[in-house]
Design a protein around this motif. Structure first.
Motif, PDB file in Angstrom:
ATOM      1  N   LEU A 186       0.865  -1.188   0.000  1.00 30.09           N
ATOM      2  CA  LEU A 186       0.000   0.000   0.000  1.00 30.09           C
ATOM      3  C   LEU A 186       0.892   1.225   0.000  1.00 30.09           C
ATOM      4  N   HIS A 201      -4.848   5.618  -6.244  1.00 30.83           N
ATOM      5  CA  HIS A 201      -5.472   4.329  -5.970  1.00 30.83           C
ATOM      6  C   HIS A 201      -6.782   4.174  -6.722  1.00 30.83           C
ATOM      7  N   GLY A 202      -6.968   2.990  -7.250  1.00 34.41           N
ATOM      8  CA  GLY A 202      -8.267   2.641  -7.812  1.00 34.41           C
ATOM      9  C   GLY A 202      -9.249   2.330  -6.710  1.00 34.41           C
ATOM     10  N   THR A 203     -10.416   1.913  -7.134  1.00 37.88           N
ATOM     11  CA  THR A 203     -11.520   1.663  -6.210  1.00 37.88           C
ATOM     12  C   THR A 203     -11.962   0.219  -6.355  1.00 37.88           C
ATOM     13  N   VAL A 204     -12.290  -0.430  -5.234  1.00 41.07           N
ATOM     14  CA  VAL A 204     -12.927  -1.745  -5.283  1.00 41.07           C
ATOM     15  C   VAL A 204     -14.406  -1.551  -4.959  1.00 41.07           C
ATOM     16  N   HIS A 205     -15.262  -1.858  -5.909  1.00 44.85           N
ATOM     17  CA  HIS A 205     -16.702  -1.687  -5.759  1.00 44.85           C
ATOM     18  C   HIS A 205     -17.331  -3.025  -5.385  1.00 44.85           C
ATOM     19  N   GLN A 206     -18.286  -3.003  -4.496  1.00 49.75           N
ATOM     20  CA  GLN A 206     -19.135  -4.171  -4.296  1.00 49.75           C
ATOM     21  C   GLN A 206     -20.437  -3.935  -5.040  1.00 49.75           C
ATOM     22  N   VAL A 207     -20.734  -4.795  -6.010  1.00 53.29           N
ATOM     23  CA  VAL A 207     -21.997  -4.659  -6.740  1.00 53.29           C
ATOM     24  C   VAL A 207     -22.844  -5.913  -6.512  1.00 53.29           C
ATOM     25  N   LEU A 208     -24.137  -5.749  -6.618  1.00 52.32           N
ATOM     26  CA  LEU A 208     -25.097  -6.834  -6.444  1.00 52.32           C
ATOM     27  C   LEU A 208     -25.850  -6.984  -7.756  1.00 52.32           C
ATOM     28  N   GLU A 261     -13.632   7.274 -11.821  1.00 52.46           N
ATOM     29  CA  GLU A 261     -14.864   7.991 -11.435  1.00 52.46           C
ATOM     30  C   GLU A 261     -15.016   9.302 -12.179  1.00 52.46           C
ATOM     31  N   ASN A 313      -5.959  -5.229  -6.151  1.00 57.99           N
ATOM     32  CA  ASN A 313      -6.126  -3.791  -6.391  1.00 57.99           C
ATOM     33  C   ASN A 313      -4.804  -3.049  -6.212  1.00 57.99           C
ATOM     34  N   SER A 356     -23.217  -1.529 -16.586  1.00 61.33           N
ATOM     35  CA  SER A 356     -23.065  -0.707 -15.379  1.00 61.33           C
ATOM     36  C   SER A 356     -21.754   0.062 -15.335  1.00 61.33           C
ATOM     37  N   PHE A 357     -20.757  -0.386 -16.078  1.00 60.79           N
ATOM     38  CA  PHE A 357     -19.450   0.271 -16.050  1.00 60.79           C
ATOM     39  C   PHE A 357     -19.052   0.690 -17.466  1.00 60.79           C
ATOM     40  N   ARG A 358     -18.103   1.600 -17.534  1.00 62.36           N
ATOM     41  CA  ARG A 358     -17.626   2.050 -18.841  1.00 62.36           C
ATOM     42  C   ARG A 358     -16.596   1.045 -19.356  1.00 62.36           C
TER      43      ARG A 358
END
Lengths: 381, 381
Positions: free
Chosen positions: B139, B144-151, B172, B201, B256-258
């Motif tokens: 670290l 830093h990128g992002t870790v998304h939780q999607v359902l 983003e 990540n 949902s994402f680009r």
């Protein structure tokens, strides 16, 4: 509320699980808790709210569960012929989420049957007693928002810190900007608590699907509440966290997400010690936050407001909530009458709302319900 | 590789922690493992890679740690006068992450000193032996990128499933579209493994900061590998997961994402059983995925390619990797010579790369390094 009261409150936290006395016969309709690890049959919960535990440890000398009726000191387990220790709570537990652990052979361990949740400055076992109103935080087939893990540099602490960020359904593909709620956990917990124990994301998804709240972003980060151990809270200085939150995280979020980056569209709320942090910070930083929520975390009084010139002109809402069991008995957190104090803010021109979660204590069902009540009140001005 | 070999492999997984024999004196420079719970002094690791454990359980009859040198069956702990059980591994462990648990009084528990990580279809304790090359997954103060939780809704299974999605720094606020790597965990694990145990990540953040890889999205979901217990793998049918992945998740992610939503910009890789899933799925679905990574999860041979007409025209890369300790001894996963098999793909016109992680077994340091090697090779065409 003074620091001694804060310390007493923290010492009392977690004792609130269940106060009803056992009366009816125990119904033998126990099912695995919804929080169990995959394939694990125990712990179990029955339709009355009793919890039953079963731990395999044939050579152990003693095994007890820390969770039990209020004041009972836990639930002792007894060894059966198969070497497994089993036991049932002496009565129904309150609905909702409870932390617990095993006291085993003089040490502290987690129940291998269930998942762990960070609380009490340790990863604790968790069990869920299904609530009659659990639908509002259930995982349903509605459009779902996203919980993001972001890492931001904190110069004031010389570290890289983590925040979890909820964005509402449609955020990724949309162009809208959103208001932001900064939402803090309690003492002993961390930034994972509101999404895991609290289901904050599912509560928002469901409220949005029903058109009950304006969509907004929620930011959850570590409140540094555990950097002092219990009993050492007298040395807790909220300024350290205030710097991270206000001077480092807020600018990071505004630079990284499509926020409405002004005071009118920024709220802060927290539970327990996070509520106290919210109170301390917003009484100074009302030029940053316009909506305030204190969940089982004290009150803001007209006297507080008088001591903070400019507050009442800038702040659009003070929301205060408690679990009903926090409002009875000897609760050091309850200074005076929180409902009266909160409602008296109206007289000095501040919109205020007081909410009581029925039949819950200083635990997460109080706070899930409080978020459900708070969200629709935010960013309406 | 047949199913019996798969089952043997899984039975052998996790035995690979350390094979060196103790020779030098143990240096008394032990420090708390970086994975410990906040404030916990044990478990500890010294500069040679020895691990020392300490568990408070004065009344226990026996306590042992499952982790030890390969084939040793673990590390027994001995009780001291203070009631704490302590013990040190018989020799240095391999660098990197290791799962373990306590065998205590005839039961299976986790070490209360450290965090839990999902593996072996249970939340296991984890310990980290600092690797000499740990900088690539550290670290650091880089973007830093992002870790998304999607359902996402899965109609084929009648459930709502979770995926974790890494987006690179700047996603983003940007407008770019990105390629996507679908990255699978191993048997006994779930969608959390690659970000938590694997630091996927951070590996990406660091590679991107150094200009070593093209930025891309990584999608991690549950591979349904645990829906059959060990020994029952003969009944594992990859078609269930293939439907979730290809027919449900890929369209959800592209909506949902680009993303760059075509075969050329879509890769699949996995470790161990996730590598086998990758192999099974991509040999059929090469119209969906163009880049393939098998990490300790078998090979794709020229014969496989001959049985999949169209594969060699569509697939741009086959990457195969192993930990060096998997390439010696009696490893049922190693059918023939994986390097020769992989390199022979070049002869039939498929770009292939074979990588060996030095001095590691069937464990996460092999896979962290494999991701570091794989990422720069993706989406170059």
């Amino acid at each position: 509320m003074n620091l001694r009261q804060v310390i007493l409150l923290l010492a009392c936290a977690g004792l609130g699980a269940g106060t009803a006395l056992a009366a009816d016969a125990i119904r033998e309709d126990f099912k695995p808790s919804t929080l169990n690890q995959p394939g694990q049959a125990f712990p179990q919960v029955n339709s009355q709210g009793y919890a039953r535990f079963r731990v395999m440890a044939p050579d152990a000398k003693s095994v007890a569960v820390s969770l039990g009726l209020g004041g009972s000191g836990g639930t002792p387990l007894a060894k059966g012929e198969d070497g497994a220790w089993t036991g049932t709570t002496a009565g129904p537990l309150d609905e909702g989420f409870h932390y617990y652990h095993l006291n085993m052979d003089g040490g502290t361990f987690n129940d291998p049957g269930t998942q762990d949740f960070y609380g009490s400055i340790r990863w604790e076992s968790g069990i869920e007693i299904p609530a009659h109103d659990q639908d509002f935080y259930a995982l349903k087939d509605v459009p779902h928002g996203t919980v993001h893990q972001v890492l931001f540099a904190s110069k004031s602490t010389g570290s890289i810190k983590r925040a979890l960020v909820y964005t509402p359904p449609g955020y990724e593909k949309g162009r809208n900007r959103y208001p932001v709620l900064y939402l803090q956990h309690g003492w002993g917990e961390d930034e994972t608590a509101w999404a895991r124990q609290g289901h904050a994301n599912l509560i928002m998804d469901n409220l949005i699907a029903e058109g009950k709240t304006r969509p907004f972003i929620i930011v959850m980060t570590y409140g540094m509440t555990n950097d002092v151990k219990i009993g050492g809270l007298a040395s807790f200085d909220v300024n350290h966290f205030q710097r991270v939150l206000v001077d480092e995280l807020v600018p990071y979020i505004d630079a990284s997400f499509r926020t409405q980056a002004d005071q009118k569209h920024r709220a802060m709320a927290g539970l327990s010690m996070g509520g106290m942090e919210t109170r301390w910070i917003t009484l100074k930083k009302f030029d940053v936050f316009s909506h305030i929520g204190l969940l089982s975390g004290g009150t803001i009084s007209p006297e507080d407001v008088m001591g903070a010139p400019g507050f009442k002109e800038k702040v659009k809402l003070v929301f205060v909530s408690y679990g009903s069991r926090e409002l009875t008995g000897n609760n050091p957190m309850r200074v005076g009458n929180p409902r009266e104090i909160t409602e008296s803010l109206q007289k000095v021109g501040i919109r205020s709302v007081f909410y009581v979660s029925p039949d819950t204590a200083h635990e997460f069902l109080s706070w899930r319900r409080s978020l459900r009540e708070l969200a629709p009140l935010l960013f309406r001005d």
